[in-house]
Design an enzyme around this catalytic site. Sequence first.
Site, PDB file in Angstrom:
ATOM      1  N   THR A 163      22.339  23.210   1.119  1.00 28.00           N
ATOM      2  CA  THR A 163      23.499  23.883   1.670  1.00 28.00           C
ATOM      3  C   THR A 163      24.717  22.862   2.154  1.00 28.00           C
ATOM      4  O   THR A 163      24.090  21.750   2.890  1.00 28.00           O
ATOM      5  CB  THR A 163      22.799  24.921   2.490  1.00 28.00           C
ATOM      6  OG1 THR A 163      24.251  25.374   3.328  1.00 28.00           O
ATOM      7  CG2 THR A 163      22.158  24.310   3.520  1.00 28.00           C
ATOM      8  N   ASP A 164      25.894  23.377   2.416  1.00 25.92           N
ATOM      9  CA  ASP A 164      26.747  22.576   3.197  1.00 25.92           C
ATOM     10  C   ASP A 164      26.470  22.602   4.542  1.00 25.92           C
ATOM     11  O   ASP A 164      27.350  21.942   5.257  1.00 25.92           O
ATOM     12  CB  ASP A 164      28.210  22.930   2.876  1.00 25.92           C
ATOM     13  CG  ASP A 164      28.435  24.330   2.943  1.00 25.92           C
ATOM     14  OD1 ASP A 164      27.665  24.955   3.388  1.00 25.92           O
ATOM     15  OD2 ASP A 164      29.665  24.732   2.701  1.00 25.92           O
ATOM     16  N   GLU A 165      25.625  23.564   4.884  1.00 25.86           N
ATOM     17  CA  GLU A 165      25.410  23.907   6.275  1.00 25.86           C
ATOM     18  C   GLU A 165      24.938  22.717   7.089  1.00 25.86           C
ATOM     19  O   GLU A 165      24.867  22.376   8.473  1.00 25.86           O
ATOM     20  CB  GLU A 165      24.787  25.113   6.670  1.00 25.86           C
ATOM     21  CG  GLU A 165      25.277  26.520   6.236  1.00 25.86           C
ATOM     22  CD  GLU A 165      24.958  27.728   6.477  1.00 25.86           C
ATOM     23  OE1 GLU A 165      24.445  27.800   7.622  1.00 25.86           O
ATOM     24  OE2 GLU A 165      25.154  28.758   5.590  1.00 25.86           O
ATOM     25  N   TYR A 219      17.973  27.281  10.354  1.00 27.79           N
ATOM     26  CA  TYR A 219      18.234  27.121   9.023  1.00 27.79           C
ATOM     27  C   TYR A 219      18.612  25.890   8.445  1.00 27.79           C
ATOM     28  O   TYR A 219      17.833  25.147   7.677  1.00 27.79           O
ATOM     29  CB  TYR A 219      18.863  28.445   8.495  1.00 27.79           C
ATOM     30  CG  TYR A 219      19.462  28.121   6.962  1.00 27.79           C
ATOM     31  CD1 TYR A 219      18.419  28.230   6.030  1.00 27.79           C
ATOM     32  CD2 TYR A 219      20.584  27.773   6.665  1.00 27.79           C
ATOM     33  CE1 TYR A 219      18.636  27.989   4.698  1.00 27.79           C
ATOM     34  CE2 TYR A 219      21.005  27.777   5.578  1.00 27.79           C
ATOM     35  CZ  TYR A 219      19.983  27.842   4.322  1.00 27.79           C
ATOM     36  OH  TYR A 219      20.571  27.795   3.069  1.00 27.79           O
ATOM     37  N   LYS A 258      17.098  22.881   6.185  1.00 29.99           N
ATOM     38  CA  LYS A 258      17.130  22.449   4.973  1.00 29.99           C
ATOM     39  C   LYS A 258      17.491  20.859   5.165  1.00 29.99           C
ATOM     40  O   LYS A 258      17.389  20.066   4.095  1.00 29.99           O
ATOM     41  CB  LYS A 258      18.570  23.019   4.458  1.00 29.99           C
ATOM     42  CG  LYS A 258      18.402  24.646   4.187  1.00 29.99           C
ATOM     43  CD  LYS A 258      17.307  24.642   3.110  1.00 29.99           C
ATOM     44  CE  LYS A 258      18.162  24.309   1.669  1.00 29.99           C
ATOM     45  NZ  LYS A 258      17.080  24.824   0.764  1.00 29.99           N
TER      46      LYS A 258
HETATM   47  P1  NAD Z   1      16.989  33.879  -1.444  1.00 31.25           P
HETATM   48  O1  NAD Z   1      16.567  34.070   0.016  1.00 31.25           O
HETATM   49  O2  NAD Z   1      17.867  34.833  -2.018  1.00 31.25           O
HETATM   50  O3  NAD Z   1      15.651  33.511  -2.419  1.00 31.25           O
HETATM   51  C1  NAD Z   1      14.687  32.502  -2.085  1.00 31.25           C
HETATM   52  C2  NAD Z   1      13.718  32.702  -2.767  1.00 31.25           C
HETATM   53  O4  NAD Z   1      12.540  31.958  -2.305  1.00 31.25           O
HETATM   54  C3  NAD Z   1      12.702  34.125  -2.849  1.00 31.25           C
HETATM   55  O5  NAD Z   1      12.711  34.661  -4.058  1.00 31.25           O
HETATM   56  C4  NAD Z   1      11.694  34.113  -1.976  1.00 31.25           C
HETATM   57  O6  NAD Z   1      10.645  34.824  -2.321  1.00 31.25           O
HETATM   58  C5  NAD Z   1      11.230  32.386  -2.390  1.00 31.25           C
HETATM   59  N1  NAD Z   1      10.286  31.946  -1.308  1.00 31.25           N
HETATM   60  C6  NAD Z   1      10.685  32.028  -0.068  1.00 31.25           C
HETATM   61  N2  NAD Z   1       9.677  31.386   0.825  1.00 31.25           N
HETATM   62  C7  NAD Z   1       8.850  31.074  -0.272  1.00 31.25           C
HETATM   63  C8  NAD Z   1       7.771  29.980  -0.406  1.00 31.25           C
HETATM   64  N3  NAD Z   1       7.134  29.551   0.730  1.00 31.25           N
HETATM   65  N4  NAD Z   1       7.044  29.922  -1.392  1.00 31.25           N
HETATM   66  C9  NAD Z   1       7.658  30.162  -2.731  1.00 31.25           C
HETATM   67  N5  NAD Z   1       8.730  30.905  -2.683  1.00 31.25           N
HETATM   68  C10 NAD Z   1       9.314  31.239  -1.662  1.00 31.25           C
HETATM   69  O7  NAD Z   1      17.656  32.364  -1.267  1.00 31.25           O
HETATM   70  P2  NAD Z   1      19.086  32.078  -2.234  1.00 31.25           P
HETATM   71  O8  NAD Z   1      20.505  32.666  -1.490  1.00 31.25           O
HETATM   72  O9  NAD Z   1      18.874  32.519  -3.805  1.00 31.25           O
HETATM   73  O10 NAD Z   1      19.162  30.411  -2.044  1.00 31.25           O
HETATM   74  C11 NAD Z   1      18.420  29.555  -2.986  1.00 31.25           C
HETATM   75  C12 NAD Z   1      18.621  28.271  -2.480  1.00 31.25           C
HETATM   76  O11 NAD Z   1      19.686  27.713  -2.220  1.00 31.25           O
HETATM   77  C13 NAD Z   1      17.927  27.947  -0.927  1.00 31.25           C
HETATM   78  O12 NAD Z   1      17.314  26.823  -1.126  1.00 31.25           O
HETATM   79  C14 NAD Z   1      19.154  27.985  -0.124  1.00 31.25           C
HETATM   80  O13 NAD Z   1      19.079  27.130   0.966  1.00 31.25           O
HETATM   81  C15 NAD Z   1      20.350  27.427  -1.114  1.00 31.25           C
HETATM   82  N6  NAD Z   1      21.450  27.863  -0.740  1.00 31.25           N
HETATM   83  C16 NAD Z   1      22.068  29.165  -0.807  1.00 31.25           C
HETATM   84  C17 NAD Z   1      23.298  29.491  -0.465  1.00 31.25           C
HETATM   85  C18 NAD Z   1      23.693  30.781  -0.504  1.00 31.25           C
HETATM   86  O14 NAD Z   1      24.802  31.123  -0.039  1.00 31.25           O
HETATM   87  N7  NAD Z   1      22.772  31.978  -0.841  1.00 31.25           N
HETATM   88  C19 NAD Z   1      24.145  28.384  -0.087  1.00 31.25           C
HETATM   89  C20 NAD Z   1      23.978  27.074  -0.108  1.00 31.25           C
HETATM   90  C21 NAD Z   1      22.571  26.731  -0.601  1.00 31.25           C
END
Ligand code: NAD
Length: 371
Positions: A151-153, A176, A180
Amino acid sequence: MVIERSPVERSSCSSPIAGPILVTGGAGFIGSALVRTLVGDLGTRVVNVDKLTYAGNLDSLASIAADSNHVFEAVDICDAAGLRAVFREHRPLAVMHLAAESHVDRSIDGPGEFVRTNVLGTFTLLEEARRHWLSLDDADRARFRFLHVSTDEVFGSLGAEGFFDEATPYSPNSPYSASKAGSDHLVRAWHHTYGLPTLVTNCSNNYGPYQFPEKLIPLMVLSALEGRPLPVYGRGENVRDWLFVDDHVEALLAVLARGSVGETYVVGGASERRNIDVVRSVCRILDELRPDPGTGPREGLIRFVEDRPGHDLRYAIDASRIARELGWRPRETFETGLRRTVEWYLENPGWCERVLSGAYRLERLGAGAAA
Ligand code: NAD
């Protein structure tokens, strides 16, 4: 105007996109969009490793449920033995690592799970990926990639000016983003120390269909439809860059296929918006698509609430590197992407009901110690 999206081009068999690919977190918001594209559009074999927390829903994968190229493994990424068995059985040629605890407000209320999954889980996955990578023959070892999605955070907060890019120093402010940041550093170290062929992406706020309704846009859509108050932190002045989820998926596939090993790419939607303007836009689209003459314009539901502790003011991305080097640009403007998103939530009330049938029910999270 809604842009019709043509499938991402199929890749040659020497590309990591040809698979098999181990995707972690493939039942989550971004992960499920990625898996639908890989399996449904590209015919890639995907091993989907997901523990199915509250944020993981196999319902989001219904369109490819019957496809034999999708294999689901209910494994926790902190479980080394479980991961080892998955690597042994499926012999992936790439890992795309998205599993994480991902919601800032939850990290304020309960940071332990964030450190466990995001730091310890990434460490465990790196170790098992390295063991597997070393077991491959020379040709497959050269093809193998480990793409870490972040993430950019991790870069902290910007003032009114400036942009994050690949050279921005780390300065995470929430549990969070700190977890990350820790995972990003581990990935970097596994490349420099052990030679694991890693890639890292840091992207801005994603939005789109199938996002769990605790995040800003779906929370506002569903609350406004029910005529509930729309809570906006502080005065809604915080600025985020918004990236449509399918644009993000295309960026991840571009990085996996053509990114330089050991490098980082920042990914953004070129769509900076203040939170209050995002919420107003949601209200206006709903008023148009689902007018409710009884209650009047939905902007009247907006309520300013006490700010999130440590709320970063502004995030913005300079995505010129991925554009220049890999030819990726977002296809969606915020206006087209938001309209598609709102339409999807209006057309899929069943999905929302099913994912909300668990413990979470649109309550406010993240008041932390103040709660
Ligand atoms: P999400 O919370 O919708 O999904 C996360 C998934 O990971 C879920 O299906 C969950 O069941 C699974 N999970 C959690 N803990 C686990 C574990 N210990 N073992 C196996 N599976 C596990 O998240 P998202 O929004 O789809 O984000 C996906 C990735 O992208 C993350 O790494 C997040 O940090 C990154 N990200 C997201 C955003 C955003 O805006 N959503 C922005 C930047 C980066």
